[in-house]
Design an enzyme around this catalytic site. Structure first.
Site, PDB file in Angstrom:
ATOM      1  N   SER A 168      -6.702  -3.079   2.655  1.00  0.00           N
ATOM      2  CA  SER A 168      -7.107  -2.457   1.393  1.00  0.00           C
ATOM      3  C   SER A 168      -7.273  -3.433   0.239  1.00  0.00           C
ATOM      4  O   SER A 168      -6.927  -3.149  -0.897  1.00  0.00           O
ATOM      5  CB  SER A 168      -6.106  -1.365   1.000  1.00  0.00           C
ATOM      6  OG  SER A 168      -6.095  -0.363   1.972  1.00  0.00           O
ATOM      7  N   SER A 169      -7.776  -4.604   0.525  1.00  0.00           N
ATOM      8  CA  SER A 169      -8.101  -5.605  -0.498  1.00  0.00           C
ATOM      9  C   SER A 169      -6.879  -6.127  -1.245  1.00  0.00           C
ATOM     10  O   SER A 169      -7.014  -6.726  -2.317  1.00  0.00           O
ATOM     11  CB  SER A 169      -9.119  -5.040  -1.505  1.00  0.00           C
ATOM     12  OG  SER A 169     -10.281  -4.593  -0.841  1.00  0.00           O
TER      13      SER A 169
ATOM     14  N   ASP B 194     -15.885  -1.421   9.161  1.00  0.00           N
ATOM     15  CA  ASP B 194     -16.629  -1.781   7.954  1.00  0.00           C
ATOM     16  C   ASP B 194     -17.605  -2.911   8.244  1.00  0.00           C
ATOM     17  O   ASP B 194     -17.239  -3.921   8.852  1.00  0.00           O
ATOM     18  CB  ASP B 194     -15.662  -2.228   6.853  1.00  0.00           C
ATOM     19  CG  ASP B 194     -14.649  -1.147   6.490  1.00  0.00           C
ATOM     20  OD1 ASP B 194     -14.853   0.014   6.887  1.00  0.00           O
ATOM     21  OD2 ASP B 194     -13.651  -1.469   5.820  1.00  0.00           O
TER      22      ASP B 194
ATOM     23  N   GLU C 138     -14.202  -5.685   8.783  1.00  0.00           N
ATOM     24  CA  GLU C 138     -12.865  -5.428   9.295  1.00  0.00           C
ATOM     25  C   GLU C 138     -12.810  -4.089  10.006  1.00  0.00           C
ATOM     26  O   GLU C 138     -13.711  -3.254   9.859  1.00  0.00           O
ATOM     27  CB  GLU C 138     -11.816  -5.475   8.183  1.00  0.00           C
ATOM     28  CG  GLU C 138     -11.907  -4.359   7.165  1.00  0.00           C
ATOM     29  CD  GLU C 138     -10.756  -4.391   6.179  1.00  0.00           C
ATOM     30  OE1 GLU C 138      -9.795  -5.152   6.379  1.00  0.00           O
ATOM     31  OE2 GLU C 138     -10.813  -3.614   5.205  1.00  0.00           O
TER      32      GLU C 138
ATOM     33  N   TYR D  82      -8.627   3.219  -4.345  1.00  0.00           N
ATOM     34  CA  TYR D  82      -7.573   4.225  -4.369  1.00  0.00           C
ATOM     35  C   TYR D  82      -7.166   4.741  -5.749  1.00  0.00           C
ATOM     36  O   TYR D  82      -6.509   5.766  -5.844  1.00  0.00           O
ATOM     37  CB  TYR D  82      -6.322   3.658  -3.677  1.00  0.00           C
ATOM     38  CG  TYR D  82      -6.568   3.272  -2.251  1.00  0.00           C
ATOM     39  CD1 TYR D  82      -6.884   4.234  -1.304  1.00  0.00           C
ATOM     40  CD2 TYR D  82      -6.500   1.947  -1.841  1.00  0.00           C
ATOM     41  CE1 TYR D  82      -7.116   3.894   0.020  1.00  0.00           C
ATOM     42  CE2 TYR D  82      -6.725   1.596  -0.521  1.00  0.00           C
ATOM     43  CZ  TYR D  82      -7.031   2.574   0.398  1.00  0.00           C
ATOM     44  OH  TYR D  82      -7.265   2.230   1.693  1.00  0.00           O
TER      45      TYR D  82
ATOM     46  N   GLU E 157       0.815  -1.210   0.000  1.00  0.00           N
ATOM     47  CA  GLU E 157       0.000   0.000   0.000  1.00  0.00           C
ATOM     48  C   GLU E 157       0.857   1.273   0.000  1.00  0.00           C
ATOM     49  O   GLU E 157       0.413   2.325   0.431  1.00  0.00           O
ATOM     50  CB  GLU E 157      -0.930  -0.011   1.206  1.00  0.00           C
ATOM     51  CG  GLU E 157      -1.902  -1.182   1.206  1.00  0.00           C
ATOM     52  CD  GLU E 157      -2.694  -1.264   2.491  1.00  0.00           C
ATOM     53  OE1 GLU E 157      -3.628  -0.457   2.651  1.00  0.00           O
ATOM     54  OE2 GLU E 157      -2.384  -2.120   3.328  1.00  0.00           O
TER      55      GLU E 157
ATOM     56  N   ASN F 156     -10.047  -0.971  10.415  1.00  0.00           N
ATOM     57  CA  ASN F 156      -8.817  -0.429   9.841  1.00  0.00           C
ATOM     58  C   ASN F 156      -8.283   0.675  10.735  1.00  0.00           C
ATOM     59  O   ASN F 156      -8.941   1.698  10.931  1.00  0.00           O
ATOM     60  CB  ASN F 156      -9.128   0.116   8.434  1.00  0.00           C
ATOM     61  CG  ASN F 156      -7.893   0.484   7.657  1.00  0.00           C
ATOM     62  OD1 ASN F 156      -6.979   1.095   8.184  1.00  0.00           O
ATOM     63  ND2 ASN F 156      -7.870   0.131   6.392  1.00  0.00           N
TER      64      ASN F 156
ATOM     65  N   GLY G 225      -7.326   5.329   5.060  1.00  0.00           N
ATOM     66  CA  GLY G 225      -6.748   6.224   4.068  1.00  0.00           C
ATOM     67  C   GLY G 225      -7.228   7.654   4.191  1.00  0.00           C
ATOM     68  O   GLY G 225      -8.346   7.926   4.645  1.00  0.00           O
TER      69      GLY G 225
ATOM     70  N   ARG H  93     -11.603   2.968  11.135  1.00  0.00           N
ATOM     71  CA  ARG H  93     -12.806   2.831  10.305  1.00  0.00           C
ATOM     72  C   ARG H  93     -13.328   1.412  10.465  1.00  0.00           C
ATOM     73  O   ARG H  93     -12.576   0.453  10.276  1.00  0.00           O
ATOM     74  CB  ARG H  93     -12.485   3.116   8.840  1.00  0.00           C
ATOM     75  CG  ARG H  93     -13.729   3.302   7.952  1.00  0.00           C
ATOM     76  CD  ARG H  93     -13.388   3.265   6.471  1.00  0.00           C
ATOM     77  NE  ARG H  93     -12.955   1.932   6.080  1.00  0.00           N
ATOM     78  CZ  ARG H  93     -11.769   1.658   5.541  1.00  0.00           C
ATOM     79  NH1 ARG H  93     -10.881   2.615   5.342  1.00  0.00           N
ATOM     80  NH2 ARG H  93     -11.449   0.417   5.213  1.00  0.00           N
TER      81      ARG H  93
END
Length: 365
Positions: A191-192, A302, A315, A260, A16, A317, A321, A300
């Site tokens: 971030s996947s 989710d 998840e 992103y 990332e 985080n 971001g 954050r």
């Protein structure tokens, strides 16, 4: 009033890296420069640290796919235990002025997993975000899910495998236990990154290989049918939850590129079109998850919201971001906290926590 000196650490060796560069760019643009003096500390993909010039620290800064850190001849090293000068230039051996607080924006491995946080604690520097434990447990999706489950919070059904147990992975068994489709994820990425959606046996082996490229442990998780809801949490001992937002992915799932790079990859709906009851339930669950995972500062959370109105945590985080299409600052902006004020709040929370830790240390001395 004397400005506080903020060390903005960004980049890093993780997958990332580019996201972190965008986050740093946006924070630098938004921070209140009448209150803070920013020291830019960039980490290149090789793990080398650089002292950067705020006026010229990025290459291709407006191109998310090719954005890069401009390396400098001036490196940096930490001096743990020093009270006034924690940083020294490796080029000139000059001591740098004291940092009052650090804002780590290194996403993923070695930035979000407790490693950076441990180093900053050793250097006695206040820093934004969760400390060592909260960062580490949130980064490991397997451990996080276990803690959330034990706290009575709903999570998706999953199985965990390591390289040592990889030979036991069976598509047929997973199909029977989790159903199709299911997701395969590295346990310690965000971030996947490295995430694949498996809908048939034809793509199964490649998805396993992709996940093990990024970690020694992988999760295989049931696909939850539902809306993707996100909540921003802010605070230390008394965290607060933002209004909710919804991710409407234009692809099969909310991928790394959609988050992103591709501004058309997903639609962010803020506030999410939800009833007051569901909104309140999600906010309560977000704070409960934040607390259960020992988070501090910001995170954050989710969720998936199923057609049966059940909230399932996907998840948490701990360094969300700050790119121009990121959900975390947008949620607070719509909740009445402007971007610049949000950054100020995070820095203040970091300093307050450090003062509390210093008080505890004094009691033990």
């Amino acid at each position: 009033m004397q400005k506080r000196r903020v060390g903005l650490i960004f980049g890093g060796k993780s997958a990332e890296h580019e996201v972190s560069l965008q986050s740093a760019k946006n924070v630098l643009e938004a921070i209140d420069h009448t209150k803070y003096e920013v020291v830019l500390i960039g980490i290149d993909k090789g793990g080398h640290w650089h002292i950067n010039d705020a006026a010229d620290f990025l290459l291709h800064e407006n191109d998310p796919k090719h954005i890069a850190l401009k390396k400098t001849a001036e490196g940096i090293q930490l001096l743990p235990g020093e009270q006034k000068y924690q940083l020294q230039s490796t080029n000139t051996a000059n001591l740098l002025d004291q940092l009052h607080v650090v804002f780590p924006l290194v996403h993923g491995t070695l930035g979000e997993d407790g490693s950076m946080q441990g180093m900053l604690r050793m250097a006695n520097l206040p820093f934004v975000g969760s400390s060592v434990l909260g960062s580490a447990v949130c980064m490991d999706k397997d451990i996080a899910k276990r803690l959330l489950r034990d706290a009575g919070l709903a999570v998706a059904n999953w199985r965990t495998y390591t390289r040592a147990t990889r030979h036991t992975i069976s598509f047929q068994t997973l199909k029977e236990e989790l159903g199709l489709p299911f997701f395969i994820k590295p346990a310690n990425q965000g971030s996947s990154v490295g995430v694949s959606k498996v809908e048939s046996e034809q793509t199964f082996a490649a998805a396993i290989d992709e996940a093990f490229r990024y970690d020694h442990k992988v999760l295989i998780e049931e696909a939850v049918v539902g809306r993707e809801i996100e909540c921003a949490v802010l605070g230390n001992e008394q965290p607060k939850a933002s209004i909710l937002g919804e991710i409407i992915a234009n692809g099969s799932f909310y991928s790394y590129d959609a988050k992103y790079i591709d501004e058309t990859g997903a639609t962010l709906q803020i506030p999410a079109d939800l009833s007051e009851e569901v909104t309140a339930q999600a906010q309560i669950a977000a704070i409960a998850a934040f607390t259960a995972l020992n988070c501090e500062g910001f995170a954050r959370v989710d969720f998936f919201l199923t057609p049966q109105h059940k909230l399932i945590i996907n998840e948490v985080n701990t360094i969300p971001g700050f790119t121009k299409i990121s959900m975390y600052p947008k949620l607070w902006e719509h909740s009445g906290l402007a971007y610049s004020d949000l950054i100020d709040s995070l820095l203040q929370l970091a300093i307050e926590r450090h003062q509390q830790e210093a008080f505890l240390h004094d009691l033990q001395s």
